[in-house]
Every structure is written in C-alpha cells, then in structure tokens.
Design a protein around this motif. Structure first.
Motif, mmCIF file in Angstrom:
data_model
loop_
_atom_site.group_PDB
_atom_site.id
_atom_site.type_symbol
_atom_site.label_atom_id
_atom_site.label_comp_id
_atom_site.label_asym_id
_atom_site.label_seq_id
_atom_site.Cartn_x
_atom_site.Cartn_y
_atom_site.Cartn_z
ATOM 1 N N UNK A 184 0.956 -15.936 14.623
ATOM 2 C CA UNK A 184 0.157 -14.728 14.470
ATOM 3 C C UNK A 184 -1.310 -15.031 14.777
ATOM 4 N N UNK A 185 -1.803 -16.139 14.262
ATOM 5 C CA UNK A 185 -3.206 -16.510 14.466
ATOM 6 C C UNK A 185 -3.502 -16.754 15.935
ATOM 7 N N UNK A 186 -2.595 -17.450 16.617
ATOM 8 C CA UNK A 186 -2.786 -17.770 18.026
ATOM 9 C C UNK A 186 -2.840 -16.490 18.869
ATOM 10 N N UNK A 187 -1.881 -15.609 18.645
ATOM 11 C CA UNK A 187 -1.828 -14.370 19.419
ATOM 12 C C UNK A 187 -3.030 -13.476 19.126
ATOM 13 N N UNK A 188 -3.362 -13.345 17.851
ATOM 14 C CA UNK A 188 -4.458 -12.470 17.449
ATOM 15 C C UNK A 188 -5.799 -13.003 17.956
ATOM 16 N N UNK A 189 -5.977 -14.314 17.908
ATOM 17 C CA UNK A 189 -7.220 -14.916 18.374
ATOM 18 C C UNK A 189 -7.429 -14.651 19.863
ATOM 19 N N UNK A 190 -6.345 -14.786 20.653
ATOM 20 C CA UNK A 190 -6.474 -14.559 22.093
ATOM 21 C C UNK A 190 -6.691 -13.086 22.410
ATOM 22 N N UNK A 191 -5.983 -12.205 21.732
ATOM 23 C CA UNK A 191 -6.143 -10.769 21.975
ATOM 24 C C UNK A 191 -7.565 -10.317 21.662
ATOM 25 N N UNK A 192 -8.114 -10.835 20.568
ATOM 26 C CA UNK A 192 -9.480 -10.470 20.184
ATOM 27 C C UNK A 192 -10.480 -11.005 21.202
ATOM 28 N N UNK A 193 -10.235 -12.217 21.686
ATOM 29 C CA UNK A 193 -11.095 -12.800 22.725
ATOM 30 C C UNK A 193 -11.069 -11.952 23.989
ATOM 31 N N UNK A 194 -9.887 -11.487 24.357
ATOM 32 C CA UNK A 194 -9.746 -10.648 25.554
ATOM 33 C C UNK A 194 -10.497 -9.337 25.395
ATOM 34 N N UNK A 195 -10.373 -8.725 24.215
ATOM 35 C CA UNK A 195 -11.069 -7.469 23.966
ATOM 36 C C UNK A 195 -12.579 -7.681 23.981
ATOM 37 N N UNK A 196 -13.039 -8.770 23.371
ATOM 38 C CA UNK A 196 -14.471 -9.072 23.347
ATOM 39 C C UNK A 196 -14.999 -9.286 24.764
ATOM 40 N N UNK A 197 -14.204 -9.970 25.589
ATOM 41 C CA UNK A 197 -14.602 -10.202 26.984
ATOM 42 C C UNK A 197 -14.747 -8.878 27.727
ATOM 43 N N UNK A 198 -13.800 -7.985 27.523
ATOM 44 C CA UNK A 198 -13.838 -6.690 28.205
ATOM 45 C C UNK A 198 -14.996 -5.826 27.712
ATOM 46 N N UNK A 199 -15.516 -6.120 26.515
ATOM 47 C CA UNK A 199 -16.679 -5.410 25.980
ATOM 48 C C UNK A 199 -17.984 -6.130 26.323
ATOM 49 N N UNK A 200 -17.863 -7.177 27.160
ATOM 50 C CA UNK A 200 -19.027 -7.980 27.574
ATOM 51 C C UNK A 200 -19.666 -8.726 26.404
ATOM 52 N N UNK A 201 -18.891 -8.963 25.359
ATOM 53 C CA UNK A 201 -19.374 -9.772 24.233
ATOM 54 C C UNK A 201 -18.941 -11.219 24.486
ATOM 55 N N UNK A 202 -19.565 -11.818 25.483
ATOM 56 C CA UNK A 202 -19.117 -13.118 25.967
ATOM 57 C C UNK A 202 -19.316 -14.245 24.954
ATOM 58 N N UNK A 203 -20.402 -14.200 24.215
ATOM 59 C CA UNK A 203 -20.643 -15.254 23.225
ATOM 60 C C UNK A 203 -19.576 -15.233 22.141
ATOM 61 N N UNK A 204 -19.241 -14.032 21.669
ATOM 62 C CA UNK A 204 -18.205 -13.891 20.650
ATOM 63 C C UNK A 204 -16.855 -14.337 21.200
ATOM 64 N N UNK A 205 -16.560 -13.933 22.436
ATOM 65 C CA UNK A 205 -15.291 -14.309 23.063
ATOM 66 C C UNK A 205 -15.192 -15.829 23.211
ATOM 67 N N UNK A 206 -16.276 -16.446 23.662
ATOM 68 C CA UNK A 206 -16.256 -17.904 23.839
ATOM 69 C C UNK A 206 -16.071 -18.620 22.504
ATOM 70 N N UNK A 207 -16.738 -18.121 21.469
ATOM 71 C CA UNK A 207 -16.602 -18.723 20.146
ATOM 72 C C UNK A 207 -15.155 -18.641 19.654
ATOM 73 N N UNK A 208 -14.532 -17.483 19.839
ATOM 74 C CA UNK A 208 -13.135 -17.301 19.433
ATOM 75 C C UNK A 208 -12.206 -18.218 20.233
ATOM 76 N N UNK A 209 -12.440 -18.301 21.541
ATOM 77 C CA UNK A 209 -11.583 -19.125 22.390
ATOM 78 C C UNK A 209 -11.675 -20.596 22.012
ATOM 79 N N UNK A 210 -12.872 -21.061 21.752
ATOM 80 C CA UNK A 210 -13.036 -22.477 21.377
ATOM 81 C C UNK A 210 -12.412 -22.757 20.017
ATOM 82 N N UNK A 211 -12.452 -21.775 19.133
ATOM 83 C CA UNK A 211 -11.790 -21.924 17.839
ATOM 84 C C UNK A 211 -10.277 -21.993 18.033
ATOM 85 N N UNK A 212 -9.771 -21.142 18.913
ATOM 86 C CA UNK A 212 -8.343 -21.161 19.193
ATOM 87 C C UNK A 212 -7.911 -22.464 19.836
ATOM 88 N N UNK A 213 -8.718 -22.984 20.751
ATOM 89 C CA UNK A 213 -8.403 -24.252 21.412
ATOM 90 C C UNK A 213 -8.385 -25.404 20.418
#
Length: 241
Positions: free
Chosen positions: A101-130
C-alpha cells in the motif's frame, strides 16, 4: 440554516459522521464521483480516525481510491489532495506493516505532484520511496519518474547518471564512449533489422516482460539526456539499443 445551529466545535464530527453514513449507504458498491464527497467528509474526522490503526488504513485506502479516480479524470490537483491525505492516515511503521500500500500510494502521490508542477514535493516523495523499496523492480518506476522530473528541470547530467546506473543494474553494458565508426555500424544494423521485421513489430502484441519494458524506457530517457550532455555517437548508441 440548520447547519449554522451546530456549534463550531462539533462541525468536524458532523462532517465525519455524515461521511460515514454516505460510505455505509454505498455498501461497497462503486461510488463513482460520490467518492470525492465521501472522502472529503470523512477526512474531517482525522483526530478520531488516527486513534484506530485498522480504521486509519481503511480511510487511507478510501482516499487512495478517490485520488486514483481524480487521476484517471486528469484532475491532478484534486488527486494530489486526496493522495496526500491518504499518506497522512498511514501509521508511522507503514513501510514495514503495509509495504505494498505504501509503495503504490507513494508513487501515485508523486505522479500527481509532478502533474501539478510540485517538483520538489514529488522528488522528496520519490526519494523516500526509493529509500524504502525492497528490491530493484519496486524502485524502477520511481527512478524513471525522477529522471523525467530532473529532465524537465534541465538537470541532464543527473538524468544520465541515474539511467546509466539503473541500466547497469539491469545488466546492460554502458560504454564510456562510442566511436563514430561503431555508431555507423549500429545504425546500419538497426536499419537492417527493421527491414527484416517490417511492420510486424508494430502489429505484434506488447510484451509483458516488465524488465524489458523498463530497460527500453531507461534507454529512451538516457538517449534524450545524451542529446544535451554527450557526443553524437553516444546518442546513436542509446537510440539504436
């Protein structure tokens, strides 16, 4: 008018109870767009929800469903709002207790943040997921999205480093350089291959090999990055691969 008679201190609980009633009335049936109303109302009860771990997970999943529906409808701002809420309902040990659940939710949120041009938030989420992913296969989607974010920011050297590192982990050979004669040979070989196969490769079934699909996507990403930071022969190398 009746709503205004409710004391401000009780309004959160009113919305929470209303959301619970709406959710129960759906009886597990697809709520369609009503899920947005249900989730937004229930979310008012966070202070009560987080005290119950099982309930927290259920509400996190409800918000994830709402976020996915918004993503499917290209409403990225709404999607990000629900998906971020879903993460906030997860327990502190969610990467251990609810990994999938955490893996899927983290990636989905990162994707949504990217599409909203919230790149810093998306990158932070992606690095946490990695950092929390348990294997390379689980890391691949995050690495690819991260490379796309960095590419959009002009950080082509970082993109190249990420893609080359992942391709090596996928057991691909990444040369330090490629001569013009070698690149010319690769172009000729690739053209011959297309002539032999014809348009069959376009009409053929898509492969279910996730590793192969990921490899092709990283070659595509590194070819684009190479255009800005490597020689012509290296661009040819990655494009032909």
């Amino acid at each position: 008018a009746a709503y205004n008679l409710i004391p401000d201190s009780n309004k959160k609980e009113f919305h929470y109870q209303l959301g619970k009633v709406l959710n129960s009335s759906c009886g597990g049936i697809d709520a369609e767009d009503t899920i947005f109303t249900i989730a937004s109302q229930i979310n008012h009860g966070k202070e009560w929800i987080v005290k119950d771990k099982d309930l927290s997970i259920a509400i996190a999943e409800l918000n994830m469903m709402a976020g996915k529906r918004a993503l499917d409808g290209c409403d990225y701002k709404t999607a990000y709002s629900f998906l971020a809420a879903a993460i906030s309902f997860l327990p502190e040990d969610h990467w251990e207790s609810h990994y999938d659940l955490s893996l899927r939710l983290n990636f989905m949120t990162s994707s949504a943040a990217t599409s909203c041009c919230q790149y810093d938030e998306a990158e932070q989420l992606l690095r946490r997921g990695l950092a929390n992913a348990r294997c390379l296969d689980d890391q691949l989607p995050s690495h690819l999205l991260l490379s796309q974010i960095l590419q959009s920011q002009g950080k082509v050297n970082d993109v190249y480093d990420i893609c080359s590192s992942i391709l090596r982990e996928l057991l691909e050979s990444i040369p330090e350089s490629c001569t013009l004669s070698k690149s010319s040979e690769m172009i000729a070989e690739t053209l011959n291959l297309y002539e032999e196969v014809g348009d069959k490769w376009l009409k053929g079934e898509k492969t279910d090999d996730k590793t192969l699909n990921a490899t092709l996507q990283f070659y595509s990403a590194i070819a684009l990055a190479s255009y800005f930071c490597k020689s012509y022969s290296m661009i040819v190398y990655y494009t032909c691969k």
